[in-house]
Design an enzyme around this catalytic site. Structure first.
Site, short mmCIF file in Angstrom:
data_model
loop_
_atom_site.label_atom_id
_atom_site.label_comp_id
_atom_site.label_asym_id
_atom_site.label_seq_id
_atom_site.Cartn_x
_atom_site.Cartn_y
_atom_site.Cartn_z
N HIS A 1 0.29 -2.82 24.16
CA HIS A 1 0.22 -4.02 23.31
C HIS A 1 -0.28 -5.20 24.15
O HIS A 1 0.53 -5.93 24.74
CB HIS A 1 1.61 -4.35 22.74
CG HIS A 1 2.03 -3.40 21.67
ND1 HIS A 1 1.73 -3.61 20.34
CD2 HIS A 1 2.70 -2.24 21.73
CE1 HIS A 1 2.23 -2.61 19.63
NE2 HIS A 1 2.81 -1.77 20.45
N CYS B 1 -2.39 0.00 19.93
CA CYS B 1 -1.33 1.00 19.76
C CYS B 1 -1.64 1.93 18.58
O CYS B 1 -2.46 2.84 18.73
CB CYS B 1 0.03 0.34 19.66
SG CYS B 1 1.33 1.49 20.15
N GLU C 1 -1.28 -8.01 23.30
CA GLU C 1 -0.86 -9.32 22.80
C GLU C 1 0.41 -9.84 23.46
O GLU C 1 0.66 -11.05 23.49
CB GLU C 1 -0.69 -9.28 21.27
CG GLU C 1 0.52 -8.52 20.76
CD GLU C 1 0.29 -7.00 20.60
OE1 GLU C 1 -0.63 -6.47 21.25
OE2 GLU C 1 1.05 -6.36 19.85
N1 GLN Z 1 3.56 4.76 15.44
C1 GLN Z 1 2.83 4.91 16.66
C2 GLN Z 1 3.68 5.54 17.75
O1 GLN Z 1 4.87 5.55 17.66
C3 GLN Z 1 2.29 3.57 17.11
C4 GLN Z 1 3.35 2.64 17.57
C5 GLN Z 1 2.90 1.20 17.64
O2 GLN Z 1 1.87 0.85 17.11
N2 GLN Z 1 3.68 0.37 18.27
O3 GLN Z 1 3.15 6.02 18.71
#
Ligand code: GLN
Length: 613
Positions: free
Chosen positions: A565, A435, A567
């Protein structure tokens, strides 16, 4: 005047779906309890876990381990976590205070305990498995404005408790597979005696009464103190805690005692005596080498059979299935404790490095790979806030074999993450960006391969001339509304045939993964990034949203990033492919012969061309 025993008066469910002894639901009287259409009382049983003495004892682990044992017997189970706080969900909570925000496939942002349930039960959950006080009050207040309680003052009892019971019964009716659950496992957040969860405990007390005998089993999870100055276990705090629960009208059927060491018989006897619970239903839940040992410990103590007897469920057990599931679980737990053939050191670069709970699912995903690949993974948590030069990053990463840059929000620590990625791109150490880690890999590439020194995400530098990461179009319209508005939940990802990502997913070209983000790779920058060698091997089926990136293996053995994600979907017996690939690539770099083994052939894709010097 209290209601009669509802079990002997089915006609008390009126046409509006209220269980009412005193008039119709439009004139709801003093006692009513909303019942979903077609609900069959007594079909689904309830196991309720309530903490005493203090929170943080592992109610989720207890409840999910017990649910697993029962699921393995062929019963359908549906867990539910009930939070006392007024937030609508966990989305706006700080992971540093509350642990990670766990995202379900339907996009609901929940407490990390839901992750424990999904992993242990190997079952996808939905927003039906998670309630907060904020949701309950919102429903009630909205209904009040629509005139749903005309003529009545809206009260904690019966309306708030009624709304809780309705949610529990709705879950009972549909379970997680659309069919009635055999058992709903209810975990009440907090501790008996808290203001926040009092209405949940009252609702559960009412539910147990309305559902009739043999319908509900209450578990008090308590804590046995063992002060070092005394050198012995003391039961008084536990007794007082359980008493608090009994004062709320709840008689526990089972007491689970959290403790450092196995709880001694004398202490168990005392607790049993003061809480009316026979010894066979008191369980010592002392610290064990791993939480995976708990289901088997519960089975050995006979807790599963006690539940079946208390709830009259023996005839729903599928014995051959139970045997099969037990063999595969024991096989997994045995692997857990065997000495590892390989070892690697893995760095995780994040700003919450001091608090493991903030990255609980990543920790678990690594553990799953460690067991499946027979590899000891030493995790080194790097706080990137302190890494203020390339040299500092190179030094911090010198001894590590692989790097994960996890998700995150806010500017703190971001520059350190970018430097860490630069370091592993140059040193060709296996890298997985998750992410924010994926987005920072794009920024690093923009700065160092495209030569844009000011490349950044507009999250951190809204004025940059090279915003390679920008806000998703739908997010731009949402100024100022932060709760539940990100791009959330499971989405399809189309994988490039022949890519490393597709190889890892068993040559699939379409997968579904869970997202939680507000920013994306700027669609206008994709062409330039691609020309310079970055490969976007996973994309959205319709929109120009980049979802997986990688470097060709001719330039780097394992450099991969996911906007989602990974995970969140790793399970003990089904580890997540991107993590498996990372650990396997790190093993193969240390022990090239690993690539020729059966596991190596599955998880390591050797470079199609030799790695350039
Ligand atoms: N801050 C970034 C976004 O909002 C990544 C978000 C995250 O890592 N969950 O896109």
């Amino acid at each position: 005047m209290p209601p009669n025993d509802p079990s002997d008066s089915a006609e008390t469910i009126d046409s509006c779906g209220f269980l009412s002894q005193f008039g119709k639901s439009t004139d709801v009287g003093e006692w009513h309890s909303p019942i979903p259409d077609g609900y069959q009382r007594g079909r689904t049983k309830f196991v309720v876990v309530i903490g005493t003495v203090m929170s943080g004892l592992g109610k989720g682990i207890f409840s999910s381990s017990l649910a697993k044992l029962l699921k393995d017997k062929g019963l359908s189970v549906a867990p539910i976590k009930m939070e006392g706080y007024l937030n609508i969900d966990s989305g706006t909570l700080n992971p540093y205070r509350h642990g990670e925000v766990f995202v379900l496939a339907d996009g609901c942002e929940t407490d990390m305990d839901l992750g424990t349930y999904e992993r242990l039960l190997n079952q996808d959950l939905t927003r039906k498995n998670f309630i907060t006080a904020g949701q309950i009050y919102t429903d009630i207040l909205e209904r009040e404005r629509r005139g749903g309680y005309l003529g009545r003052d809206v009260q904690m009892i019966p309306h708030v408790t009624g709304a809780v019971k309705l949610r529990l019964r709705e879950l009972a009716m549909t379970g997680n597979n659309g069919k009635p659950a055999d058992i709903v496992f209810v975990e009440v957040g907090g501790t008996a005696g808290d203001y926040e969860n009092g209405f949940y405990i009252e609702a559960l007390r009412e539910l147990a009464f309305e559902e009739g005998t043999d319908s509900t089993c209450f578990v008090a999870l308590t804590y046995i103190l063992e002060p070092s100055i005394l050198g012995e276990q003391k039961s008084k705090a536990a007794q007082l805690g359980i008493k608090r629960l009994m004062e709320a009208g709840v008689q526990p059927h089972i007491v689970a005692c959290r403790a450092k060491n196995p709880v001694v018989e004398k202490v168990m006897e005392k607790i049993g005596m003061f809480s009316n619970v026979p010894m066979r239903r008191i369980f010592s839940m002392h610290d064990r080498e791993s939480v995976y040992a708990i289901p088997e410990a519960m089975r050995a103590a006979g807790l599963d059979r006690e539940i079946l007897s208390l709830l009259g469920l023996h005839d729903r057990v599928n014995a051959p299935m139970e045997d099969r599931e037990r063999v595969s679980w024991l096989d997994f737990s045995r692997k857990l404790f065997q000495p590892r053939k390989h070892t690697i050191e893995l760095a995780i670069a994040g700003k919450y490095a001091a608090l493991r709970d903030a990255y609980a699912s990543i920790d678990k995903a690594i553990e799953h790979c460690s067991i499946q690949l027979n590899c000891g993974v030493q995790v080194r948590w790097l706080d990137t806030t302190d890494l203020d030069s390339d040299a500092a990053c190179d030094k911090a990463l010198a001894a590590v074999d692989a790097l994960i840059v996890p998700g995150g929000f806010g500017a703190r620590g971001v520059e350190g993450k970018i430097r860490c990625i630069k370091s592993v791109r140059a040193s060709r150490k296996p890298f997985l960006g998750i992410c924010l880690g994926f987005q920072m890999a794009v920024i690093e590439f923009g700065r160092n391969a495209l030569g844009y020194a000011d490349a950044n995400s507009s999250e951190f530098d809204p004025l940059t001339k090279h915003p390679l990461i920008g806000e998703l179009p739908e997010q731009k319209k949402l100024e100022g509304i932060l709760g539940g508005t990100m791009r959330l939940g499971a989405q399809d990802v189309i994988l490039e045939p022949g890519s490393l990502a597709s190889f890892l997913y068993g040559n699939k070209t379409e997968v579904r993964e869970r997202f939680r983000h507000r920013y994306e790779v700027e669609p206008g920058a994709v062409g330039e990034l691609t020309t310079k060698g970055l490969v976007f091997s996973g994309r959205h089926p319709k929109f120009k949203i980049m979802q997986v990136l990688e470097l060709p293996q001719s330039t780097h053995p394992y450099f991969i990033g996911a906007q989602y994600h990974p995970e969140l979907t790793s399970r003990p017996l089904v580890p997540q492919p991107l993590f498996m690939g990372l650990v396997a690539a790190a093993i193969a770099q240390k022990e090239p012969e690993f690539a020729q083994t059966e596991l190596g052939r599955r998880w390591v894709r050797s470079a199609p061309k030799p790695v350039l010097a």
